[in-house]
Write a protein that holds these residues in place. Structure first.
Motif, PDB file in Angstrom:
ATOM      1  N   THR A 546       3.820  16.874  19.413  1.00 14.39           N
ATOM      2  CA  THR A 546       2.579  16.089  19.553  1.00 14.39           C
ATOM      3  C   THR A 546       1.381  16.883  19.049  1.00 14.39           C
ATOM      4  O   THR A 546       0.507  16.344  18.347  1.00 14.39           O
ATOM      5  N   GLY A 549       1.209  16.866  15.256  1.00 15.89           N
ATOM      6  CA  GLY A 549       0.627  15.637  14.711  1.00 15.89           C
ATOM      7  C   GLY A 549      -0.890  15.624  14.827  1.00 15.89           C
ATOM      8  O   GLY A 549      -1.598  15.185  13.898  1.00 15.89           O
ATOM      9  N   LYS A 553      -3.681  15.504  11.605  1.00 14.91           N
ATOM     10  CA  LYS A 553      -4.793  14.561  11.472  1.00 14.91           C
ATOM     11  C   LYS A 553      -6.108  15.291  11.227  1.00 14.91           C
ATOM     12  O   LYS A 553      -6.897  14.919  10.336  1.00 14.91           O
ATOM     13  N   LYS A 577      12.147   9.409  13.582  1.00 11.18           N
ATOM     14  CA  LYS A 577      10.919   8.859  14.174  1.00 11.18           C
ATOM     15  C   LYS A 577       9.811   9.906  14.191  1.00 11.18           C
ATOM     16  O   LYS A 577       8.652   9.613  13.844  1.00 11.18           O
ATOM     17  N   ALA A 578      10.145  11.147  14.565  1.00 10.41           N
ATOM     18  CA  ALA A 578       9.137  12.211  14.585  1.00 10.41           C
ATOM     19  C   ALA A 578       8.627  12.511  13.180  1.00 10.41           C
ATOM     20  O   ALA A 578       7.418  12.722  12.981  1.00 10.41           O
ATOM     21  N   ASN A 580       8.440  10.391  10.660  1.00 10.84           N
ATOM     22  CA  ASN A 580       7.568   9.287  10.245  1.00 10.84           C
ATOM     23  C   ASN A 580       6.189   9.397  10.892  1.00 10.84           C
ATOM     24  O   ASN A 580       5.149   9.141  10.255  1.00 10.84           O
ATOM     25  N   ARG A 581       6.149   9.784  12.165  1.00 15.58           N
ATOM     26  CA  ARG A 581       4.861   9.935  12.843  1.00 15.58           C
ATOM     27  C   ARG A 581       4.038  11.056  12.217  1.00 15.58           C
ATOM     28  O   ARG A 581       2.821  10.922  12.031  1.00 15.58           O
ATOM     29  N   ALA A 584       2.697   9.934   8.894  1.00 17.03           N
ATOM     30  CA  ALA A 584       1.583   9.026   9.111  1.00 17.03           C
ATOM     31  C   ALA A 584       0.316   9.774   9.521  1.00 17.03           C
ATOM     32  O   ALA A 584      -0.805   9.327   9.264  1.00 17.03           O
ATOM     33  N   ALA A 585       0.493  10.941  10.155  1.00 18.12           N
ATOM     34  CA  ALA A 585      -0.651  11.745  10.578  1.00 18.12           C
ATOM     35  C   ALA A 585      -1.231  12.569   9.440  1.00 18.12           C
ATOM     36  O   ALA A 585      -2.296  13.180   9.617  1.00 18.12           O
TER      37      ALA A 585
END
Length: 623
Positions: A546, A549, A553, A577-578, A580-581, A584-585
């Motif tokens: 977390t 990510g 950002k 999934k991690a 992709n997140r 995306a960040a």
């Protein structure tokens, strides 16, 4: 009512119950199982010869009968020769009586020296100083007349015992002579019959065993692999044991012949055969000729040479021949072989000692392929039961830094530094992180583990980084690829980042690792000052994902053109999934290992490295 807890308790107890039941069956049914086990062992040993005869055109039954009969005739002939030689040796022992007496006298009364003379003098002085004993008073004549006569008269209070011995008939003589032999002869007959039928019907027996296992929902491929594995291990063990015994028995016979021991060929043959019995066999093989060497001569030279011969041959056999020929033929650990020898001897006596290794091999194979019996493979097998990363972490948990370093050094003998980091140190850090989040790791141990790994990384860096550096010189006006490594959360992330920094070539990359403890704004200011070409965020699951990510950002928002790489070190399970997140960040690439990170960094910075290598100043320097 059966609850889940009771099912769990029963599943934990059931293997123990199964083990107790099996041991009881093996003990009480040994009269049937021992011949069966001996027949199976002979079947493994004779099957290759029968297959060879079948390839030469023999039918199955004649081939089996020929091989079995020749085998048992050979065994019987060897037994007859050995018995004859032993009887002949026993008859010749009286000729060695004088030599034996002399050696016994020497052992009981060794030649005297100065100490013996001093001891004898002290004894004589002690006898002179001792008081003279008082002579006994003479008995009255009446008492002497009452005493019983020395010849032909017994005391009235001590009657003479009389024993009636019935005459021995011919049937009783035959029973006394052949009775002890009936048991071994009956067992030998049963073994012969079992062996013949097993060899004739070996394919049918194999198919029935496979079908029996498949009734319990076993898998055909696993069952076939287990049977083949057991057969190969036992056959290879018997073949290698025969070769080792031959390389031991032949030199024994030759050496004893030149020493002058009678029946040297007999002792060499016995040494070859007795080594099939683990641990006890070699001692028996050596004891007989050593005892004979004492009797054949009136001096000690044959005894010394005989003992030296067996000691040298044992050292060569145990330290050279057996490791070279055995290898992983049985798949058993040394302690398992020793425990198996004790267990089977306790269960079945001398025959159990002979069968200990083959039977234990079969048990280890069962534990390898049957999940419910996996504990057998763990206890008996020779494969490591803990992976290197678990061993390394366990040593650190035990606060044993020296043994942890030994694990690393042993791994580095066969693997490169990068694989050590990916396969041992990072997984160990991951285990420590999991224990810390589960509150199973106290603060002192956590600090010790992190400091130990930090010191180890620094030491490995001093040893390996100079060797990884190339010969490129920095050209005037050019620069190397600038890499900045950010720890996502804590010290563990920083340690993995330092591993990555060591593995990047210092002649191609300028690497900076930002320490932990900085706020996000301070991290961004560090990036602004260093002006890197790529930022690598080091994140060790589960807690740092977390935060990685969040850093992506912030970095992407502040530096839109900067290349961002995220390392999810040793991530397990569904990582899609991690990934992709993180993309995306703002992450450009997401990697799971240091080797992947190095490859991605090379690709992302390839234009810069190419510019350095093709710069005019560097080209002039090469010319």
């Amino acid at each position: 009512m059966i609850t889940p807890q009771s099912r769990t308790n029963f599943s934990q107890i059931s293997p123990l119950i199964f083990l107790v039941v099996v041991v009881a069956i093996l003990y009480f049914a040994q009269e049937v199982l021992i011949p069966l086990a001996l027949a199976m062992l002979l079947s493994f040993l004779l099957a290759p010869a029968i297959v060879r005869l079948e390839r030469w055109g023999f039918n199955r039954i004649p081939a089996v009968l020929v091989v079995v009969m020749l085998t048992f005739v050979l065994i019987g002939g060897i037994t007859w020769v050995v018995a004859g030689q032993l009887i002949e040796l026993a008859e010749s022992l009286p000729a060695y009586k004088e030599n034996i007496k002399k050696k016994v006298q020497v052992l009981k009364h060794p030649p005297g020296g100065a100490l013996d003379k001093a001891t004898e003098t002290i004894k004589e002085i002690g006898q002179e100083l001792a008081p003279t004993p008082t002579p006994p008073e003479p008995k009255p004549l009446l008492d002497e007349l009452k005493a019983p006569s020395a010849v032909g008269e017994a005391s009235p209070t001590r009657p003479i015992p009389v024993e009636v011995v019935p005459p021995t008939g011919p049937l009783q003589l035959i029973r006394d002579t052949l009775g002890p032999l009936l048991g071994p002869l009956g067992t030998a007959g049963i073994v012969i019959v079992f062996t013949i039928f097993m060899l004739i019907e070996r394919e049918d027996l194999r198919d029935r065993l496979i079908r029996l296992i498949l009734i319990g929902r076993g898998k055909l491929n696993v069952t076939t692999q287990a049977l083949n594995d057991a057969a190969q291990r036992v056959s290879r063990y018997l073949l290698m044991q025969s070769i080792v015994n031959a390389t031991y028995g032949i030199p024994v016979g030759v050496g004893l012949y030149f020493i002058g021991i009678p029946s040297a060929a007999l002792w060499g043959l016995l040494a070859m055969l007795l080594r099939f019995i683990p641990y006890v066999g070699p001692w028996i093989a050596a004891a007989l000729p050593i005892s004979l060497s004492i009797a054949i001569s009136d001096h000690w030279t044959p005894l010394i040479w005989t003992i030296a011969l067996f000691v040298v041959l044992e050292l060569i056999s145990n330290n050279v021949m057996e490791p070279w020929l055995y290898g992983t033929s049985t798949g058993l650990s040394p302690i398992a072989i020793l425990v198996a020898a004790v267990f089977w001897t306790w269960l079945w006596g001398g025959v159990g000692l002979l069968l200990a290794t083959p039977l234990t091999v079969c048990l280890a194979v069962l534990g390898r392929y049957v999940p419910q019996l996996e504990f057998l493979n763990i206890l008996l097998g020779d494969e490591p039961v803990l992976t290197p990363e678990v061993r390394f972490y366990q040593r650190l948990l035990a606060l044993d830094q020296e043994e942890a370093i030994d694990v690393v050094e042993e791994y580095l003998k066969e693997k490169p530094l990068g694989e050590l980091y990916d396969a041992v140190l990072i997984p160990a850090l991951n285990l420590a992180e999991q224990d810390r989040h589960d509150e199973a790791l106290d603060e002192n141990r956590q600090r010790f583990i992190l400091e130990s790994i930090r010191n180890l990384i620094e030491d490995l860096g001093e040893r390996y980084t100079p060797a990884m550096a190339g010969t490129l010189e920095r050209a005037p006006g050019s620069r190397l690829a600038n890499v900045c490594i950010l720890p996502a959360r804590d010290v563990a992330d920083e340690l993995v980042g330092r591993m990555l920094a060591q593995l990047l070539e210092p002649d191609r990359f300028f690497v900076q690792v930002i320490p932990t403890g900085l706020l996000t704004g301070e991290l961004l200011e560090q990036i602004s000052q260093q002006k890197p070409d790529i930022v690598c965020t080091s994140a060790l699951p589960p807690s740092a994902v977390t935060q990685a990510g969040y850093l992506c950002k912030r970095v992407r928002k502040r530096f839109p053109e900067l290349k961002i790489l995220v390392g999810l070190w040793n991530a397990r399970g569904d990582t899609e999934k991690a990934e992709n997140r993180l993309r995306a960040a703002g992450a450009d690439k997401v990697v799971l290992t240091l080797s992947q990170a190095i490859e991605q960094i090379r690709q992302l910075t390839a234009p810069i490295i190419l510019a350095v290598e093709n710069s005019p100043a560097l080209s002039n320097g090469k010319q």
